[in-house]
Design a protein around this motif. Structure first.
Motif, short mmCIF file in Angstrom:
data_model
loop_
_atom_site.label_atom_id
_atom_site.label_comp_id
_atom_site.label_asym_id
_atom_site.label_seq_id
_atom_site.Cartn_x
_atom_site.Cartn_y
_atom_site.Cartn_z
N GLY A 216 0.74 -1.39 -0.14
CA GLY A 216 0.14 -0.26 0.10
C GLY A 216 0.74 1.04 -0.03
O GLY A 216 0.66 1.94 -0.47
N ARG A 217 2.06 1.32 0.62
CA ARG A 217 2.83 2.10 -0.07
C ARG A 217 3.46 2.46 -1.19
O ARG A 217 3.28 3.95 -1.17
N VAL A 218 3.90 1.93 -1.78
CA VAL A 218 3.78 2.03 -3.16
C VAL A 218 3.12 2.27 -4.19
O VAL A 218 3.04 3.26 -4.90
N VAL A 219 1.45 1.95 -3.40
CA VAL A 219 0.31 1.97 -3.91
C VAL A 219 -0.17 3.40 -3.67
O VAL A 219 0.15 4.74 -5.33
N GLU A 220 0.52 3.83 -2.70
CA GLU A 220 0.38 5.20 -2.30
C GLU A 220 1.13 6.37 -3.37
O GLU A 220 1.17 7.47 -3.84
N PHE A 221 2.33 5.96 -3.29
CA PHE A 221 3.81 6.60 -3.44
C PHE A 221 3.28 7.07 -6.12
O PHE A 221 3.44 7.89 -6.23
N VAL A 222 2.64 5.31 -6.42
CA VAL A 222 2.67 5.59 -7.81
C VAL A 222 1.22 6.92 -7.30
O VAL A 222 1.38 7.47 -8.80
N ALA A 223 0.99 6.91 -6.60
CA ALA A 223 -0.46 7.80 -7.07
C ALA A 223 -0.64 8.83 -6.87
O ALA A 223 -1.02 9.96 -7.39
N ILE A 224 0.69 9.21 -5.95
CA ILE A 224 1.29 10.78 -6.22
C ILE A 224 2.07 10.86 -7.57
O ILE A 224 1.73 12.32 -7.69
N ASP A 225 2.49 9.64 -8.06
CA ASP A 225 3.27 10.27 -9.30
C ASP A 225 2.48 10.80 -10.61
O ASP A 225 2.73 11.45 -10.84
N ARG A 226 1.27 9.71 -10.27
CA ARG A 226 0.30 10.11 -10.90
C ARG A 226 0.18 11.19 -10.79
O ARG A 226 -1.07 12.12 -12.25
N LYS A 227 -1.25 11.42 -9.99
CA LYS A 227 -1.21 13.03 -9.92
C LYS A 227 -0.69 14.05 -10.49
O LYS A 227 -0.68 15.32 -10.77
N SER A 228 0.67 14.41 -9.83
CA SER A 228 1.80 15.18 -10.50
C SER A 228 2.06 15.81 -11.60
O SER A 228 2.24 16.48 -12.51
N ARG A 229 1.85 14.43 -12.47
CA ARG A 229 1.15 14.23 -13.66
C ARG A 229 0.40 14.79 -14.85
O ARG A 229 0.84 14.45 -16.24
N VAL A 230 -0.23 14.63 -14.37
CA VAL A 230 -2.06 15.58 -14.72
C VAL A 230 -1.55 17.02 -15.11
O VAL A 230 -1.31 17.44 -13.97
N PRO A 231 -1.36 16.86 -16.05
CA PRO A 231 -1.27 18.67 -16.60
C PRO A 231 -2.26 19.18 -15.82
O PRO A 231 -3.74 19.09 -15.57
N LYS A 232 -1.43 20.38 -15.78
CA LYS A 232 -2.99 21.99 -14.71
C LYS A 232 -3.35 22.61 -15.31
O LYS A 232 -2.54 23.02 -16.53
N LYS A 233 -4.29 22.89 -14.80
CA LYS A 233 -5.42 23.57 -15.87
C LYS A 233 -4.79 25.13 -15.79
O LYS A 233 -4.25 25.45 -14.06
N ALA A 234 -4.72 25.66 -16.39
CA ALA A 234 -4.32 27.40 -16.27
C ALA A 234 -5.24 27.75 -15.70
O ALA A 234 -6.48 28.06 -16.31
N SER A 235 -5.22 28.89 -15.17
CA SER A 235 -5.97 29.39 -13.69
C SER A 235 -6.36 30.93 -14.32
O SER A 235 -5.25 31.27 -15.40
#
Length: 235
Positions: A216-235
């Protein structure tokens, strides 16, 4: 929120660039570094919103939110470089070392809390019963046990033979399930965490021992990495 710049020995623009790069492109590393700041008696707490706030030749500062069952609190930690950086150009190499150090698994996780201790004890018990006693040995042991034990087994499991079969197949299921989890974890260690062979094998071994509490610790790291790679919408 922009990083907090409080630095005299690295140019301020360089500090800002390093912090923004770590927070935007290496959120996994920053999250792991924040987790590594937790003392051993708090490894069951959750960390979120980890950010690198500043970096100098002697240390770097992290801010993050720690959450338990019924609370969340903001924390700030300074992590000292040992030895100190020789210059700003040394930061990249040393932060890679900090990344690898933060992602080093700990054998102490096997006894970190009641859950993992219970899994270790149960897996050990059914493994020993299956591989040393065997089905016939388990049945014999129950037959020779006090009446209260044998009657409890009969009442809950139907018979001693049913209990012996359940023990055996539970062991086989556990081995297969933990093996598959360990393979997944080691794959992610190589492709996502990007750590070396030794810590990868260590992650695999610990996962094979207790399954999801480590995986589960690795699953958490993978989720953090995946979330950080999602293109951020311009504000």
């Amino acid at each position: 929120m922009p990083p907090t710049i409080t630095n005299d020995d690295i140019p301020l623009e360089t500090v800002r660039r390093i912090c923004e790069h770590m927070n935007n492109d290496h959120a996994l590393s920053v999250h792991a570094m924040a987790l590594a700041c937790l003392p051993r008696n708090e490894t069951n707490l959750r960390v979120k919103d980890a950010k690198m706030k500043s970096i100098s030749l002697v240390d770097y500062t992290l801010s993050y939110v720690v959450c338990g069952a019924d609370f969340c609190s903001m924390r700030t930690n300074k992590v000292v470089f040992e030895p100190a950086l020789k210059g700003a150009k040394d930061a990249r190499k040393r932060l890679i070392e900090e990344h690898k150090k933060a992602l080093e698994p700990r054998v102490s996780w096997l006894v970190a809390d009641a859950w993992t201790i219970s899994i270790v004890l149960i897996c050990s018990a059914i493994g020993l019963a299956t591989n040393i006693l065997g089905e016939e040995g388990i049945i014999t042991a129950i037959s020779n046990s006090p009446p209260s034990v044998s009657s409890f087994v009969a009442r809950v499991f139907g018979s001693a033979s049913a209990f012996a079969a359940l023990t055996k197949y539970s062991w086989y299921f556990t081995v297969v399930a933990h093996y598959l989890e360990a393979v997944y974890v080691m794959f992610k260690c190589v492709t996502c965490l990007k750590i070396g062979l030794k810590p990868t094998l260590k992650w695999g071994f610990l996962t094979f021992c207790v399954g999801y509490p480590v995986a589960g610790r690795v699953v958490e790291f993978v989720a953090i990495d995946r979330k950080s790679r999602v293109p951020k919408k311009a504000s």
